[in-house]
Write a protein that holds these residues in place. Sequence first.
Motif, PDB file in Angstrom:
ATOM      1  N   ARG A  37      -2.502  31.193   7.833  1.00 42.97           N
ATOM      2  CA  ARG A  37      -2.711  29.962   7.062  1.00 42.97           C
ATOM      3  C   ARG A  37      -2.775  30.250   5.560  1.00 42.97           C
ATOM      4  O   ARG A  37      -2.426  29.400   4.744  1.00 42.97           O
ATOM      5  N   LEU A  38      -3.235  31.436   5.195  1.00 44.88           N
ATOM      6  CA  LEU A  38      -3.342  31.820   3.776  1.00 44.88           C
ATOM      7  C   LEU A  38      -2.151  32.665   3.322  1.00 44.88           C
ATOM      8  O   LEU A  38      -2.218  33.354   2.307  1.00 44.88           O
ATOM      9  N   GLY A  39      -1.044  32.598   4.049  1.00 45.46           N
ATOM     10  CA  GLY A  39       0.072  33.507   3.805  1.00 45.46           C
ATOM     11  C   GLY A  39       0.929  33.210   2.600  1.00 45.46           C
ATOM     12  O   GLY A  39       1.745  34.043   2.211  1.00 45.46           O
ATOM     13  N   GLN A  40       0.772  32.043   1.987  1.00 48.42           N
ATOM     14  CA  GLN A  40       1.654  31.671   0.877  1.00 48.42           C
ATOM     15  C   GLN A  40       1.034  32.011  -0.483  1.00 48.42           C
ATOM     16  O   GLN A  40      -0.089  32.476  -0.574  1.00 48.42           O
ATOM     17  N   VAL A  41       1.818  31.788  -1.545  1.00 52.30           N
ATOM     18  CA  VAL A  41       1.348  31.942  -2.918  1.00 52.30           C
ATOM     19  C   VAL A  41       0.790  30.593  -3.366  1.00 52.30           C
ATOM     20  O   VAL A  41       1.059  29.557  -2.765  1.00 52.30           O
ATOM     21  N   SER A  42       0.003  30.590  -4.443  1.00 48.68           N
ATOM     22  CA  SER A  42      -0.768  29.403  -4.828  1.00 48.68           C
ATOM     23  C   SER A  42      -0.100  28.568  -5.920  1.00 48.68           C
ATOM     24  O   SER A  42       0.732  29.071  -6.684  1.00 48.68           O
ATOM     25  N   GLU A  43      -0.513  27.300  -5.998  1.00 52.88           N
ATOM     26  CA  GLU A  43      -0.140  26.479  -7.154  1.00 52.88           C
ATOM     27  C   GLU A  43      -0.753  27.034  -8.435  1.00 52.88           C
ATOM     28  O   GLU A  43      -0.235  26.809  -9.535  1.00 52.88           O
ATOM     29  N   PHE A  44      -1.855  27.788  -8.320  1.00 51.53           N
ATOM     30  CA  PHE A  44      -2.411  28.472  -9.491  1.00 51.53           C
ATOM     31  C   PHE A  44      -1.408  29.495 -10.032  1.00 51.53           C
ATOM     32  O   PHE A  44      -1.366  29.764 -11.230  1.00 51.53           O
ATOM     33  N   SER A  45      -0.597  30.068  -9.144  1.00 53.24           N
ATOM     34  CA  SER A  45       0.424  31.025  -9.563  1.00 53.24           C
ATOM     35  C   SER A  45       1.447  30.352 -10.473  1.00 53.24           C
ATOM     36  O   SER A  45       1.934  30.953 -11.446  1.00 53.24           O
ATOM     37  N   LEU A  46       1.786  29.100 -10.155  1.00 53.87           N
ATOM     38  CA  LEU A  46       2.700  28.346 -11.015  1.00 53.87           C
ATOM     39  C   LEU A  46       2.086  28.140 -12.395  1.00 53.87           C
ATOM     40  O   LEU A  46       2.761  28.288 -13.424  1.00 53.87           O
ATOM     41  N   LEU A  47       0.790  27.808 -12.424  1.00 53.49           N
ATOM     42  CA  LEU A  47       0.105  27.594 -13.697  1.00 53.49           C
ATOM     43  C   LEU A  47       0.043  28.891 -14.502  1.00 53.49           C
ATOM     44  O   LEU A  47       0.247  28.887 -15.725  1.00 53.49           O
ATOM     45  N   ILE A  48      -0.214  30.006 -13.826  1.00 54.38           N
ATOM     46  CA  ILE A  48      -0.232  31.311 -14.493  1.00 54.38           C
ATOM     47  C   ILE A  48       1.143  31.624 -15.078  1.00 54.38           C
ATOM     48  O   ILE A  48       1.265  32.127 -16.202  1.00 54.38           O
ATOM     49  N   ALA A  49       2.204  31.313 -14.317  1.00 52.30           N
ATOM     50  CA  ALA A  49       3.565  31.564 -14.797  1.00 52.30           C
ATOM     51  C   ALA A  49       3.864  30.735 -16.045  1.00 52.30           C
ATOM     52  O   ALA A  49       4.401  31.258 -17.037  1.00 52.30           O
ATOM     53  N   TYR A  50       3.532  29.446 -16.015  1.00 47.34           N
ATOM     54  CA  TYR A  50       3.782  28.579 -17.174  1.00 47.34           C
ATOM     55  C   TYR A  50       3.015  29.065 -18.404  1.00 47.34           C
ATOM     56  O   TYR A  50       3.552  29.134 -19.514  1.00 47.34           O
ATOM     57  N   LEU A  51       1.735  29.400 -18.201  1.00 47.59           N
ATOM     58  CA  LEU A  51       0.888  29.803 -19.322  1.00 47.59           C
ATOM     59  C   LEU A  51       1.337  31.140 -19.893  1.00 47.59           C
ATOM     60  O   LEU A  51       1.445  31.295 -21.120  1.00 47.59           O
ATOM     61  N   ALA A  52       1.598  32.120 -19.028  1.00 49.94           N
ATOM     62  CA  ALA A  52       2.019  33.447 -19.495  1.00 49.94           C
ATOM     63  C   ALA A  52       3.346  33.365 -20.246  1.00 49.94           C
ATOM     64  O   ALA A  52       3.553  34.074 -21.241  1.00 49.94           O
ATOM     65  N   ALA A  53       4.249  32.506 -19.788  1.00 52.18           N
ATOM     66  CA  ALA A  53       5.533  32.339 -20.480  1.00 52.18           C
ATOM     67  C   ALA A  53       5.337  31.658 -21.836  1.00 52.18           C
ATOM     68  O   ALA A  53       5.985  32.023 -22.826  1.00 52.18           O
ATOM     69  N   SER A  54       4.431  30.690 -21.895  1.00 50.53           N
ATOM     70  CA  SER A  54       4.222  29.939 -23.139  1.00 50.53           C
ATOM     71  C   SER A  54       3.609  30.801 -24.239  1.00 50.53           C
ATOM     72  O   SER A  54       3.821  30.538 -25.421  1.00 50.53           O
ATOM     73  N   ILE A  55       2.847  31.844 -23.865  1.00 49.79           N
ATOM     74  CA  ILE A  55       2.230  32.715 -24.872  1.00 49.79           C
ATOM     75  C   ILE A  55       3.019  34.014 -25.062  1.00 49.79           C
ATOM     76  O   ILE A  55       2.569  34.924 -25.759  1.00 49.79           O
ATOM     77  N   GLY A  56       4.190  34.095 -24.439  1.00 49.67           N
ATOM     78  CA  GLY A  56       5.089  35.213 -24.678  1.00 49.67           C
ATOM     79  C   GLY A  56       4.790  36.475 -23.905  1.00 49.67           C
ATOM     80  O   GLY A  56       5.366  37.533 -24.210  1.00 49.67           O
ATOM     81  N   MET A  57       3.940  36.427 -22.897  1.00 48.54           N
ATOM     82  CA  MET A  57       3.630  37.629 -22.118  1.00 48.54           C
ATOM     83  C   MET A  57       4.745  37.967 -21.128  1.00 48.54           C
ATOM     84  O   MET A  57       4.931  39.134 -20.775  1.00 48.54           O
ATOM     85  N   ILE A  58       5.454  36.945 -20.658  1.00 48.27           N
ATOM     86  CA  ILE A  58       6.570  37.162 -19.746  1.00 48.27           C
ATOM     87  C   ILE A  58       7.747  36.310 -20.202  1.00 48.27           C
ATOM     88  O   ILE A  58       7.578  35.330 -20.934  1.00 48.27           O
ATOM     89  N   GLY A  59       8.940  36.684 -19.767  1.00 47.71           N
ATOM     90  CA  GLY A  59      10.129  35.926 -20.108  1.00 47.71           C
ATOM     91  C   GLY A  59      10.381  34.789 -19.122  1.00 47.71           C
ATOM     92  O   GLY A  59       9.705  34.673 -18.097  1.00 47.71           O
ATOM     93  N   THR A  60      11.394  33.993 -19.441  1.00 45.34           N
ATOM     94  CA  THR A  60      11.740  32.853 -18.577  1.00 45.34           C
ATOM     95  C   THR A  60      12.148  33.314 -17.186  1.00 45.34           C
ATOM     96  O   THR A  60      11.822  32.675 -16.184  1.00 45.34           O
TER      97      THR A  60
END
Length: 389
Positions: free
Chosen positions: A328-351
Amino acid sequence: MEASIVHSFFLIFAGAAVVASLALFTKQPLIIAYIALGALIGPSGLSYINEPKLMDEMSHIGIIFLLFLLGLDMQPSHLLNMLKKASWVALASSAVFALLGYVITLAFGYTTTEAIIVGVAMMFSSTIVCIKLLPTTVLHHKHTGELVVGLLLLQDMIAIAVLLVLYAVGGQEQSSYLNYLIPVIGLPLLIGVSFVFVKYILLRLIARFDRYHEYIFLLSIGWCLAMAVVAETAGLSAEMGAFVAGVALATSPISQYIATNLKPLRDFFLILFFFSIGASFNLDLLPLVIVPALLLALTSLALKPVTFRFLLKGLKEDPSTSWEVGFRLGQVSEFSLLIAYLAASIGMIGTEVSHVIQATAILSFALSTYVVILNFPNPIAISDRLRRD
């Protein structure tokens, strides 16, 4: 603007009705149909809807209501015992999943910083998918449901800490020590205030005007959203505030009446949530990210059940319960999407890396949903034997 929103809603819900019909005829999960619809008519598909941000903000309300209704089903004493019991399991499993994401991302030639962010994104499971697939009237009151919810809440707390660190690293917040301290103080204060308010004000209002169903409906929505806003102001998440609001009401007999009446409103916004996931994904980048994303999603789906099976053995859980919790806990989280958006917006990761995380989340949502609906009790099971609501 009004015409645009009406037109968008028409496309989303008329389209959702069509794809839902097709999904039911072909015995596919509705969640996958809504995500596919978003990808089809969103900005990178047919581009019939070009306001994914607006849809995303509205869909966030669905998650808030989902957590509020979840809280209404949780007795505070049982929840507290489960959180105490499962805290080390949440921490240990998060470390394992972070290492998994880090190693796989490095193997594909991404930078160390990008690998760290992907590893962090892999730590969490999806609250919205897990709770959507829990039977609302059966499993919440059973041990398996309590374990799933307890672990999700602990992961949410870890995710909030991660987001605070990203804000600090990105220079978007000042007085970082104060920002770390506010949630630590804010959560117990929020819980205390909510229980006092419910006991001395809310329940008395409900008891006095319980003949007016419209009033109970409005009061419960106001209470849920008020706690969500207060929680955000205190440096916590709106979802956590909504959950606390629900738990504070859970000991009252009126809680089940409120839960039943708010479900249609919750489902309305959850359709927007899953649609926005598909609509926000840039399909042009799919050839670049599909291989690492598929590997991350498949590894998550395979490793998480094994990890939770091993760790829950330390809590003396029986094997069948441990395996079910893990799947039941086998998937990735919607928090992961938020982390991706935030990290990209501050330049830590690329698109590209941001879309690796997004694609991993979408694939894991789909694969995990299939595993659960085919094997465990849930409200949208294809089999009558497994369908529970």
